[in-house]
Design an enzyme around this catalytic site. Structure first.
Site, short mmCIF file in Angstrom:
data_model
loop_
_atom_site.label_atom_id
_atom_site.label_comp_id
_atom_site.label_asym_id
_atom_site.label_seq_id
_atom_site.Cartn_x
_atom_site.Cartn_y
_atom_site.Cartn_z
N LEU A 1 0.85 -1.19 0.00
CA LEU A 1 0.00 0.00 0.00
C LEU A 1 0.89 1.24 0.00
O LEU A 1 1.04 1.93 0.99
CB LEU A 1 -0.92 -0.03 1.23
N HIS A 2 1.53 1.49 -1.14
CA HIS A 2 2.44 2.61 -1.30
C HIS A 2 2.03 3.44 -2.49
O HIS A 2 1.43 2.94 -3.43
CB HIS A 2 3.88 2.11 -1.49
N ALA A 3 2.35 4.72 -2.46
CA ALA A 3 2.14 5.68 -3.54
C ALA A 3 0.82 5.51 -4.28
O ALA A 3 -0.22 5.90 -3.78
CB ALA A 3 3.32 5.68 -4.48
#
Length: 87
Positions: free
Chosen positions: A14-16
């Site tokens: 769950l990044h960028a």
């Protein structure tokens, strides 16, 4: 108030970009929504909050919602996570 556990399955966690999709989806609901990882809980409508959890692939998180559309919020956010954030 309801909650559901979900495993983050996409390769980058769950990044960028996936976090942005998640926050945008959370903001489409009226309910208050939080994401919990371990002992940490943040506002799911805050990009910085969600990014601060450092959620990687295969991490189990809990999505918590409280409000008039809490069931729809939980269902929608869990579906998004299950899809690997295919917006």
């Amino acid at each position: 108030m309801i909650s559901r556990d979900v495993k983050i399955v996409n390769s980058i966690g769950l990044h960028a970009r996936p976090a942005t999709f998640f926050v945008q989806k959370a903001n489409s609901y009226k309910s208050s929504i939080w994401v919990a990882k371990g002992d940490c809980r943040v506002n799911a409508k805050s990009l910085l909050g969600v990014l601060s959890l450092g959620i990687v692939k295969d991490t189990d998180i809990t999505i918590i919602a409280d409000g008039s559309d809490e069931q729809q919020a939980i269902d929608g956010l869990c579906s998004l996570a299950d899809s690997g954030f295919e917006n």
